[in-house]
Motif scaffolding. Structure first.
Motif, PDB file in Angstrom:
ATOM      1  N   ASP A  44       0.821  -1.207   0.000  1.00 57.51           N
ATOM      2  CA  ASP A  44       0.000   0.000   0.000  1.00 57.51           C
ATOM      3  C   ASP A  44       0.856   1.259   0.000  1.00 57.51           C
ATOM      4  O   ASP A  44       0.526   2.238  -0.688  1.00 57.51           O
ATOM      5  CB  ASP A  44      -0.932   0.021   1.226  1.00 57.51           C
ATOM      6  N   ASP A  45       1.948   1.260   0.754  1.00 57.36           N
ATOM      7  CA  ASP A  45       2.821   2.437   0.815  1.00 57.36           C
ATOM      8  C   ASP A  45       3.399   2.797  -0.556  1.00 57.36           C
ATOM      9  O   ASP A  45       3.534   3.976  -0.882  1.00 57.36           O
ATOM     10  CB  ASP A  45       3.966   2.220   1.806  1.00 57.36           C
ATOM     11  N   VAL A  46       3.737   1.783  -1.339  1.00 55.14           N
ATOM     12  CA  VAL A  46       4.282   2.023  -2.680  1.00 55.14           C
ATOM     13  C   VAL A  46       3.223   2.676  -3.560  1.00 55.14           C
ATOM     14  O   VAL A  46       3.495   3.660  -4.265  1.00 55.14           O
ATOM     15  CB  VAL A  46       4.782   0.704  -3.314  1.00 55.14           C
ATOM     16  N   ILE A  47       2.009   2.161  -3.517  1.00 55.53           N
ATOM     17  CA  ILE A  47       0.919   2.716  -4.315  1.00 55.53           C
ATOM     18  C   ILE A  47       0.589   4.130  -3.852  1.00 55.53           C
ATOM     19  O   ILE A  47       0.448   5.050  -4.671  1.00 55.53           O
ATOM     20  CB  ILE A  47      -0.318   1.800  -4.244  1.00 55.53           C
ATOM     21  N   ASN A  48       0.485   4.325  -2.549  1.00 47.81           N
ATOM     22  CA  ASN A  48       0.173   5.652  -2.016  1.00 47.81           C
ATOM     23  C   ASN A  48       1.240   6.674  -2.387  1.00 47.81           C
ATOM     24  O   ASN A  48       0.937   7.803  -2.772  1.00 47.81           O
ATOM     25  CB  ASN A  48       0.005   5.596  -0.495  1.00 47.81           C
ATOM     26  N   HIS A  49       2.498   6.290  -2.255  1.00 49.36           N
ATOM     27  CA  HIS A  49       3.595   7.187  -2.601  1.00 49.36           C
ATOM     28  C   HIS A  49       3.551   7.540  -4.092  1.00 49.36           C
ATOM     29  O   HIS A  49       3.765   8.700  -4.477  1.00 49.36           O
ATOM     30  CB  HIS A  49       4.937   6.547  -2.231  1.00 49.36           C
ATOM     31  N   CYS A  50       3.257   6.565  -4.911  1.00 50.89           N
ATOM     32  CA  CYS A  50       3.184   6.768  -6.354  1.00 50.89           C
ATOM     33  C   CYS A  50       2.078   7.772  -6.706  1.00 50.89           C
ATOM     34  O   CYS A  50       2.288   8.682  -7.516  1.00 50.89           O
ATOM     35  CB  CYS A  50       2.942   5.436  -7.048  1.00 50.89           C
ATOM     36  N   PHE A  51       0.912   7.607  -6.093  1.00 51.49           N
ATOM     37  CA  PHE A  51      -0.183   8.536  -6.366  1.00 51.49           C
ATOM     38  C   PHE A  51       0.148   9.939  -5.857  1.00 51.49           C
ATOM     39  O   PHE A  51      -0.190  10.933  -6.511  1.00 51.49           O
ATOM     40  CB  PHE A  51      -1.501   8.031  -5.762  1.00 51.49           C
ATOM     41  N   PHE A  52       0.821  10.034  -4.731  1.00 54.65           N
ATOM     42  CA  PHE A  52       1.247  11.351  -4.228  1.00 54.65           C
ATOM     43  C   PHE A  52       2.192  12.009  -5.233  1.00 54.65           C
ATOM     44  O   PHE A  52       2.048  13.199  -5.545  1.00 54.65           O
ATOM     45  CB  PHE A  52       1.908  11.209  -2.853  1.00 54.65           C
ATOM     46  N   ASP A  53       3.138  11.228  -5.736  1.00 57.30           N
ATOM     47  CA  ASP A  53       4.062  11.769  -6.741  1.00 57.30           C
ATOM     48  C   ASP A  53       3.315  12.242  -7.978  1.00 57.30           C
ATOM     49  O   ASP A  53       3.575  13.329  -8.498  1.00 57.30           O
ATOM     50  CB  ASP A  53       5.101  10.722  -7.146  1.00 57.30           C
ATOM     51  N   ALA A  54       2.372  11.425  -8.454  1.00 59.59           N
ATOM     52  CA  ALA A  54       1.653  11.754  -9.683  1.00 59.59           C
ATOM     53  C   ALA A  54       0.768  12.987  -9.525  1.00 59.59           C
ATOM     54  O   ALA A  54       0.673  13.813 -10.441  1.00 59.59           O
ATOM     55  CB  ALA A  54       0.817  10.561 -10.135  1.00 59.59           C
TER      56      ALA A  54
END
Length: 159
Positions: A44-54
């Motif tokens: 989940d942290d990887v997905i959340n971080h990715c969406f924050f970046d995007a």
């Protein structure tokens, strides 16, 4: 990710904001690919971080903001090509897979165009040759093996 930060730094002539832009886009692209292929379990942290970046960091990136009109069109085209490549891969067939092999890595055009913006056309041509060779280092046979593994993983995830 096959392209290392040091290599990106060389290709964009040390422009830190351009490096950050490219690293974010590559990371976002790979996470998106993993989510669609279902071949890797993502925390989940990887997905959340990715969406924050995007949604937050990428639009605030200085290099992207300064060159938005140029880079955003290339980004849209890269996304379209990636979606097309996924469809072609799922159709199968020699022609479709040959096309998909190249199309799926259209995001590297952002590297070539970033090199153009910081170093001109001759520099972009040199970088473009280097980045394409590096991106397709697995060759077509390696791509087909990886695609077969992805299909197995996707089928297992759909069960």
């Amino acid at each position: 990710m096959y392209i290392k930060e040091e290599q990106l730094r060389k290709w964009v002539k040390g422009n830190a904001s351009a490096v950050d832009f490219l690293l974010m886009v590559m990371k976002i692209s790979h996470v998106w690919d993993d989510l669609i292929d279902k071949d890797k379990s993502l925390e989940d942290d990887v997905i959340n971080h990715c969406f924050f970046d995007a949604l937050v960091r990428l639009p605030r990136n200085e290099f992207y903001r300064k060159n938005f009109d140029h880079l955003n069109s290339i980004m849209m085209n890269s996304m379209s090509n990636w979606l097309i490549s996924n469809d072609l891969e799922r159709e199968g067939g020699d022609l479709q897979l040959n096309i998909a092999f190249i199309l799926r890595s259209s995001y590297v055009d952002l590297i070539t165009q970033s090199a153009l913006l910081v170093g001109g056309q001759a520099w972009a041509s040199q970088v473009g040759k280097e980045v394409r060779k590096l991106t397709h280092h697995e060759k077509f046979d390696g791509y087909l093996r990886a695609l077969n593994e992805e299909k197995k993983a996707r089928q297992a995830a759909e069960r």
